[in-house]
Design a protein around this motif. Structure first.
Motif, mmCIF file in Angstrom:
data_model
loop_
_atom_site.group_PDB
_atom_site.id
_atom_site.type_symbol
_atom_site.label_atom_id
_atom_site.label_comp_id
_atom_site.label_asym_id
_atom_site.label_seq_id
_atom_site.Cartn_x
_atom_site.Cartn_y
_atom_site.Cartn_z
ATOM 1 N N ASN A 217 16.668 -21.309 20.826
ATOM 2 C CA ASN A 217 15.778 -20.850 19.974
ATOM 3 C C ASN A 217 14.703 -19.614 20.244
ATOM 4 O O ASN A 217 14.299 -19.661 21.359
ATOM 5 C CB ASN A 217 14.866 -22.182 19.529
ATOM 6 C CG ASN A 217 15.804 -23.324 18.951
ATOM 7 O OD1 ASN A 217 15.699 -24.379 19.713
ATOM 8 N ND2 ASN A 217 16.451 -23.194 17.986
ATOM 9 N N LEU A 218 14.401 -18.996 19.415
ATOM 10 C CA LEU A 218 13.599 -17.571 19.819
ATOM 11 C C LEU A 218 12.229 -17.819 19.989
ATOM 12 O O LEU A 218 11.632 -17.298 20.839
ATOM 13 C CB LEU A 218 13.812 -16.401 18.670
ATOM 14 C CG LEU A 218 15.416 -16.093 18.668
ATOM 15 C CD1 LEU A 218 15.684 -14.956 17.729
ATOM 16 C CD2 LEU A 218 15.990 -15.636 19.927
ATOM 17 N N THR A 219 11.482 -18.562 19.181
ATOM 18 C CA THR A 219 10.144 -18.766 19.213
ATOM 19 C C THR A 219 9.639 -20.316 19.265
ATOM 20 O O THR A 219 8.988 -20.747 18.624
ATOM 21 C CB THR A 219 9.465 -18.137 18.068
ATOM 22 O OG1 THR A 219 10.061 -17.027 17.679
ATOM 23 C CG2 THR A 219 8.041 -17.844 18.170
ATOM 24 N N SER A 220 9.838 -20.785 20.584
ATOM 25 C CA SER A 220 9.724 -22.166 20.736
ATOM 26 C C SER A 220 8.204 -22.286 21.535
ATOM 27 O O SER A 220 7.361 -22.499 20.960
ATOM 28 C CB SER A 220 10.361 -22.777 21.825
ATOM 29 O OG SER A 220 11.854 -22.726 21.254
ATOM 30 N N GLY A 221 7.922 -22.080 22.655
ATOM 31 C CA GLY A 221 6.647 -21.890 23.170
ATOM 32 C C GLY A 221 5.834 -20.981 22.506
ATOM 33 O O GLY A 221 4.554 -20.998 22.466
ATOM 34 N N GLY A 222 6.524 -19.853 22.298
ATOM 35 C CA GLY A 222 6.126 -18.652 21.609
ATOM 36 C C GLY A 222 5.249 -19.119 20.380
ATOM 37 O O GLY A 222 4.295 -18.564 19.796
ATOM 38 N N SER A 223 5.947 -20.205 19.641
ATOM 39 C CA SER A 223 5.315 -20.538 18.416
ATOM 40 C C SER A 223 3.854 -21.075 18.580
ATOM 41 O O SER A 223 2.799 -20.981 17.826
ATOM 42 C CB SER A 223 6.037 -21.454 17.746
ATOM 43 O OG SER A 223 7.161 -21.110 16.854
ATOM 44 N N LEU A 224 3.871 -22.017 19.625
ATOM 45 C CA LEU A 224 2.545 -22.698 20.058
ATOM 46 C C LEU A 224 1.404 -21.662 20.442
ATOM 47 O O LEU A 224 0.328 -21.467 20.203
ATOM 48 C CB LEU A 224 2.515 -23.736 21.084
ATOM 49 C CG LEU A 224 1.284 -24.533 21.393
ATOM 50 C CD1 LEU A 224 0.876 -25.239 20.227
ATOM 51 C CD2 LEU A 224 1.766 -25.578 22.567
ATOM 52 N N GLN A 225 2.025 -20.631 21.356
ATOM 53 C CA GLN A 225 1.033 -19.327 21.890
ATOM 54 C C GLN A 225 0.708 -18.770 20.529
ATOM 55 O O GLN A 225 -0.521 -18.489 20.547
ATOM 56 C CB GLN A 225 2.134 -18.626 22.571
ATOM 57 C CG GLN A 225 1.192 -17.537 23.481
ATOM 58 C CD GLN A 225 2.184 -16.599 24.210
ATOM 59 O OE1 GLN A 225 3.203 -16.889 24.431
ATOM 60 N NE2 GLN A 225 1.639 -15.418 24.466
ATOM 61 N N TRP A 226 1.563 -18.746 19.753
ATOM 62 C CA TRP A 226 0.887 -17.537 18.474
ATOM 63 C C TRP A 226 -0.162 -18.547 17.603
ATOM 64 O O TRP A 226 -0.980 -17.905 17.485
ATOM 65 C CB TRP A 226 2.172 -17.227 17.606
ATOM 66 C CG TRP A 226 1.954 -17.199 16.194
ATOM 67 C CD1 TRP A 226 1.397 -15.901 15.804
ATOM 68 C CD2 TRP A 226 1.711 -18.065 14.835
ATOM 69 N NE1 TRP A 226 1.058 -16.081 14.377
ATOM 70 C CE2 TRP A 226 1.392 -17.146 13.810
ATOM 71 C CE3 TRP A 226 1.924 -19.457 14.793
ATOM 72 C CZ2 TRP A 226 1.018 -17.627 12.622
ATOM 73 C CZ3 TRP A 226 1.885 -19.755 13.624
ATOM 74 C CH2 TRP A 226 1.251 -19.221 12.538
#
Ligand code: ADP
Ligand code: 5SP
Length: 506
Positions: free
Chosen positions: A299-308
């Protein structure tokens, strides 16, 4: 003393760590850098940032561990996969690197599929379909869109292999990372001359490839001096961050699955032979273990989603040190019951890869009502990320690949709430390990094997990696999540066409 250094060139930063021959971590350090997004769907980084972070973190761990130059016998390299470092004849980068989550290459994926003679023929050559994140479409994108720059390119390297070039002066790669270029014959473990020829790409653009524990060179005198190490220090081939993380999680036999919540989300299973998902939703890549393979969903935006979410929306964290912001922001989400009051979040903020290979997919909150608070929304973001990972798990289970144990890792799995959510959403207990550093630890072990401290990677893992604790499924939470999962799955299907239209406006 015999010490081994692991360096992981991640998306959010570079992590270095030093272990001794028993696998004990002596010191670790992280240096962060930005990911640039010049347009929606485009992601880039400057390879010089990776190098500066490598130098800073290696110097720090050597100093912290009080290691003498001769102590550090070998280095293992890991890094974010698929990224393209384009080098000219003088080894200067011709443009910033395109990253694994960059989505600009839709036309080039079609071009590759067509030149290969169709999707089936492509999968026969390189075991995988063309996906926007992979390296081959990036090379074609440069040729199609920046031809003058393309004409200057003499070598294309993956992120960790660019760091290797700067450490040793050598061009080299490893099988696991090379699998993600879409140019490796994954079954034969060699570059696919056939596909390179169909794409009219010069094979000399690519470095020689090695098995992960093989030695590819030694430090140059200038670098050894800069890092406080010796020119006798060997650099082994290493691995892409997913395979390296799996080694760091001891995933070297069938039946064990590892998850990682980093910027991306990864579900990784070992296989003794190349195994395929007929629909091409899972990747089939070489493992960092000789003659072994693996399948994974990404999945491309996992931790990236929480970071965003935290960087852009959650207020009031300014006074909290950066390292503690995730815990502070997620503490209130832990007060909300599983299921976030019926609120769903789709984590497709930069398109998606598994199971929806769709660059136009977008993020969404669905089901908001007046009772929902920021805490519900934070929880929904975290649950949505794990639902996306369950999509991969469902495919793995449907292929009858045994999943006897789930080992969780990555920056996100350090968070107890995210760990519990993984157990509840996967419907299976999960375990954490004594070694929590994932990819950097995995390649430090590969360095130890390359130096002869262990006879094999399996032996190194057995000697150093133990289960630390188990997180058990909370049955009530699991049934709430089970009720929400089919709704989550339906939402992509319902919104797919709207996402297309929305993406075309962005
Ligand atoms: N304490 C924490 N709580 C929740 N999430 C965290 C925490 N620390 C890090 N993360 C998550 O981990 C991600 C980074 O993980 P890491 O494995 O370091 O990533 P990468 O390999 O992509 O550099 C962040 O995007 C964040 O979402
Ligand atoms: O694209 C993939 C694997 O196919 C990603 O896993 C990247 O390799 C980046 O990982 P993180 O930096 O998020 O760990």
């Amino acid at each position: 003393m015999a010490y081994y250094l692991g360096i992981d060139v991640g998306t959010s930063g570079t992590k270095s760590l030093l272990i001794d021959a028993t696998g004990k971590v002596l010191a670790e350090a992280v240096a962060e850098y930005p990911m640039h997004q010049p347009k929606p769907g485009w992601t880039e980084q400057d390879p010089e940032d990776w190098w500066q972070a490598t130098v800073a973190t290696v110097r720090k761990v050597v100093r912290k561990a009080k290691a003498k130059p001769a102590d550090v016998r070998a280095i293992g390299l890991s890094g974010q996969m698929h990224g393209s470092v384009f080098l000219d004849a003088k080894n200067k980068v011709v443009r910033p690197a395109l990253l694994w989550n960059d989505q600009r290459t839709v036309a080039e994926c079609d071009e590759i599929t067509q030149r290969a003679g169709g999707r089936k023929a492509l999968i026969k050559m390189v075991a995988n379909p063309a996906l926007t994140g992979f390296t081959a479409p990036k090379i074609l994108w440069l040729r199609n869109n920046e031809p003058r720059k393309f004409d200057k390119v003499r070598k294309v390297l993956l992120p960790k292999d660019e760091i290797r070039r700067r450490l040793t002066g050598e061009f080299a790669g490893d099988m696991s990372d090379a699998s993600g270029t879409l140019l490796l014959d994954v079954v034969k473990r060699q570059w696919s001359k056939k596909l390179l020829s169909k794409l009219e790409l010069d094979p000399d653009l690519l470095p020689p490839v090695f098995e992960s524990e093989q030695v590819t060179g030694q430090l140059t005198a200038a670098v050894a001096e800069e890092l406080g190490l010796s020119t006798d220090c060997k650099v082994v081939a290493g691995a892409g961050d997913c395979a390296a993380g799996a080694i760091g999680n001891g995933v070297v036999e069938r039946g064990v699955l590892s998850t990682s919540i980093g910027t991306s989300g990864v579900m990784f299973v070992h296989s003794d032979q190349p195994e395929y998902d007929a629909e091409g939703r899972l990747h089939t890549f070489c493992h960092a273990v000789h003659g072994q393979w693996h399948m994974m969903g990404v999945n491309l935006t996992s931790g990236g989603s929480l970071q965003w979410w935290i960087d852009n929306v959650v207020q009031g964290l300014a006074g909290i040190p950066k390292g503690k912001r995730y815990e502070a922001a997620t503490a209130e989400a832990a007060e909300i019951a599983a299921g976030s009051g019926g609120l769903s979040f789709l984590p497709y903020l930069n398109g998606e890869r598994t199971p929806h290979a769709d660059p136009s997919a977008r993020g969404a909150f669905v089901g908001l009502n007046l009772t929902h608070t920021r805490a519900h929304m934070t929880r929904a973001v975290m649950e949505g990320v794990v639902f996306a990972m369950r999509d991969s798990l469902e495919i793995i289970r449907s292929l009858n690949v045994p999943v006897d144990q789930i080992r969780v890792s990555g920056g996100g799995s350090k968070n107890p709430l995210w760990k519990q959510m993984q157990a509840d959403i996967f419907g299976q207990n999960v375990v954490t390990l004594n070694a929590e550093q994932g990819p950097a630890y995995g390649v430090a072990l590969l360095a130890a094997v390359g130096d002869g401290a262990y006879d094999s990677i399996g032996e190194a893992c057995k000697a150093t990696i133990q289960v630390k604790e188990q997180t058990k499924v909370d049955r009530k939470a699991a049934s709430a999540m089970d009720a929400l999962f089919p709704i989550y799955q339906d939402l992509y299907v319902a919104l797919k066409d709207s996402f297309q239209k929305i993406a075309s406006l962005q």
